[in-house]
Structure formats: C-alpha cells, structure tokens
Scaffold this motif. Sequence first.
Motif, PDB file in Angstrom:
ATOM      1  N   LYS A  27      82.165  24.289  40.907  1.00  0.00           N
ATOM      2  CA  LYS A  27      81.091  25.155  41.415  1.00  0.00           C
ATOM      3  C   LYS A  27      81.153  25.213  42.941  1.00  0.00           C
ATOM      4  O   LYS A  27      80.975  26.273  43.537  1.00  0.00           O
ATOM      5  CB  LYS A  27      79.736  24.637  40.933  1.00  0.00           C
ATOM      6  CG  LYS A  27      78.542  25.434  41.376  1.00  0.00           C
ATOM      7  CD  LYS A  27      78.511  26.838  40.866  1.00  0.00           C
ATOM      8  CE  LYS A  27      78.365  26.925  39.382  1.00  0.00           C
ATOM      9  NZ  LYS A  27      78.347  28.310  38.898  1.00  0.00           N
ATOM     10  N   SER A  30      83.864  27.521  44.033  1.00  0.00           N
ATOM     11  CA  SER A  30      83.763  28.908  43.583  1.00  0.00           C
ATOM     12  C   SER A  30      83.486  29.842  44.758  1.00  0.00           C
ATOM     13  O   SER A  30      83.138  29.421  45.851  1.00  0.00           O
ATOM     14  CB  SER A  30      82.670  29.054  42.528  1.00  0.00           C
ATOM     15  OG  SER A  30      81.393  29.030  43.145  1.00  0.00           O
ATOM     16  N   GLU A  32      81.097  31.917  44.792  1.00  0.00           N
ATOM     17  CA  GLU A  32      79.661  32.147  44.878  1.00  0.00           C
ATOM     18  C   GLU A  32      79.152  31.326  46.061  1.00  0.00           C
ATOM     19  O   GLU A  32      79.062  30.114  45.997  1.00  0.00           O
ATOM     20  CB  GLU A  32      78.972  31.700  43.590  1.00  0.00           C
ATOM     21  CG  GLU A  32      77.472  31.836  43.633  1.00  0.00           C
ATOM     22  CD  GLU A  32      76.793  31.102  42.490  1.00  0.00           C
ATOM     23  OE1 GLU A  32      75.581  30.960  42.556  1.00  0.00           O
ATOM     24  OE2 GLU A  32      77.480  30.659  41.556  1.00  0.00           O
ATOM     25  N   PRO A  35      76.398  28.419  46.229  1.00  0.00           N
ATOM     26  CA  PRO A  35      75.958  28.321  44.839  1.00  0.00           C
ATOM     27  C   PRO A  35      74.455  28.039  44.812  1.00  0.00           C
ATOM     28  O   PRO A  35      73.937  27.331  45.670  1.00  0.00           O
ATOM     29  CB  PRO A  35      76.746  27.133  44.291  1.00  0.00           C
ATOM     30  CG  PRO A  35      77.906  26.969  45.211  1.00  0.00           C
ATOM     31  CD  PRO A  35      77.419  27.435  46.554  1.00  0.00           C
ATOM     32  N   SER A  36      73.769  28.599  43.851  1.00  0.00           N
ATOM     33  CA  SER A  36      72.317  28.434  43.776  1.00  0.00           C
ATOM     34  C   SER A  36      71.944  27.133  43.078  1.00  0.00           C
ATOM     35  O   SER A  36      72.748  26.540  42.358  1.00  0.00           O
ATOM     36  CB  SER A  36      71.709  29.607  43.023  1.00  0.00           C
ATOM     37  OG  SER A  36      72.110  29.565  41.668  1.00  0.00           O
ATOM     38  N   SER A  39      72.399  27.581  39.381  1.00  0.00           N
ATOM     39  CA  SER A  39      73.772  27.504  38.876  1.00  0.00           C
ATOM     40  C   SER A  39      74.257  26.061  38.813  1.00  0.00           C
ATOM     41  O   SER A  39      75.021  25.700  37.927  1.00  0.00           O
ATOM     42  CB  SER A  39      74.722  28.368  39.714  1.00  0.00           C
ATOM     43  OG  SER A  39      74.899  27.843  41.005  1.00  0.00           O
ATOM     44  N   ALA A  42      72.442  24.357  35.773  1.00  0.00           N
ATOM     45  CA  ALA A  42      73.001  24.767  34.482  1.00  0.00           C
ATOM     46  C   ALA A  42      74.148  23.865  34.040  1.00  0.00           C
ATOM     47  O   ALA A  42      74.506  23.845  32.864  1.00  0.00           O
ATOM     48  CB  ALA A  42      73.480  26.219  34.559  1.00  0.00           C
TER      49      ALA A  42
END
Length: 184
Positions: A27, A30, A32, A35-36, A39, A42
């Motif tokens: 993550k 990534s 993104e 990342p949030s 996320s 999850a």
Amino acid sequence: MQRVSFLILLALASASPAATRAAVEGKLRSHELPPSAASFSALGSGIDERLVEIGGDGKVELLIRARAIAALAYFPTSVGRKFLEETIAGKRAATEPGDRLLLRKAAVALGWMGGLGVPEKLGPLLDHGDPDVRLDAAIGLGLTRLKSAADLMRKRFDIEPSPRVRSQIARQLRVIDEVAAAKR
C-alpha cells in the motif's frame, strides 16, 4: 451443532485479519498518494504495528519509510505515538537528509495525533538548523491547536530567519487563535 458451527464460521469471517507487513508495504508503494486511512484499515488489524516496523527498518527505501511514518497519523495508538516520539528524540539533531526527512514526517504525524505533551516534544525542533524541519515542526505544533504550542511559536516568530517558516508559523497561530476564539 450445526448452528454453533455456523456461528463460529460467521465470527471468523467477520473478524478482521491481522495486516501483513507485505500488504502494508505494498500500500505504501502504491501510486495512491497518499493512501487513505480507510485503504489501510481495509488491510486488517495491526496496521500501526506494521507501519512502525517499516518506518524503523533501515533496510527499507527511505521514501517508503517516510510514508510509513506519515501514515501513523491515521492510527493514534500508543504503539505509533511511542515510535514517533522516539523517532523525534533520536533524530532531533539529524544532519543527514534522510534522517531529517523522517524527523519531519514524525513531527507532522505526532501533531496530527495531538495531546498535551506534544508541544514539549516538537518545540525544540523550532531551533533545528534545517528550515524544512522548523517548518514541519510549526505545522505539527499548529495541528495540536494548543495554547502551549502557540506560545512556543510566538517565541520563535521574531527570531526566525526563514520567510517560509515565519509564514507557516503565522498561519498556524491564526488557526490556533481562531479555534480559541470559537471556544469562548
């Protein structure tokens, strides 16, 4: 008997699995950015512990370590807070660019976590030789929204040589003052 087995299977299916380091690191790698919190969540439980492992692992690329430290702001746990405080204390006098980056990320993340003791941890960074460290210390202090943080920044404002840092201090002081006025 079937009902008990079904309930056990249902409980196991709904239980949040422990996040693996590889999943958390994936993550962080990534595209993104950033990342949030959702996320990361999850991925399962124990995210804060995996982020601490990655952030403290000198064998991991610097950028990934910095992202892990920054992401700890999403998980205000005692494990994450302790790691951030230790990172700040251990890298307070950092001169290496990589260590300064980790210090900066830790300062902002700890500011997001907040708490009455945060200004005393971040305040000394306002005297750091690197203006980027001072700037991120001001951001972290401002995020606490505490009067004690504002007091530290007011003391620094008049002697701060960097216009960027002074501007950031002024911005953070305005926010803290607005929050204090709204509470009255």
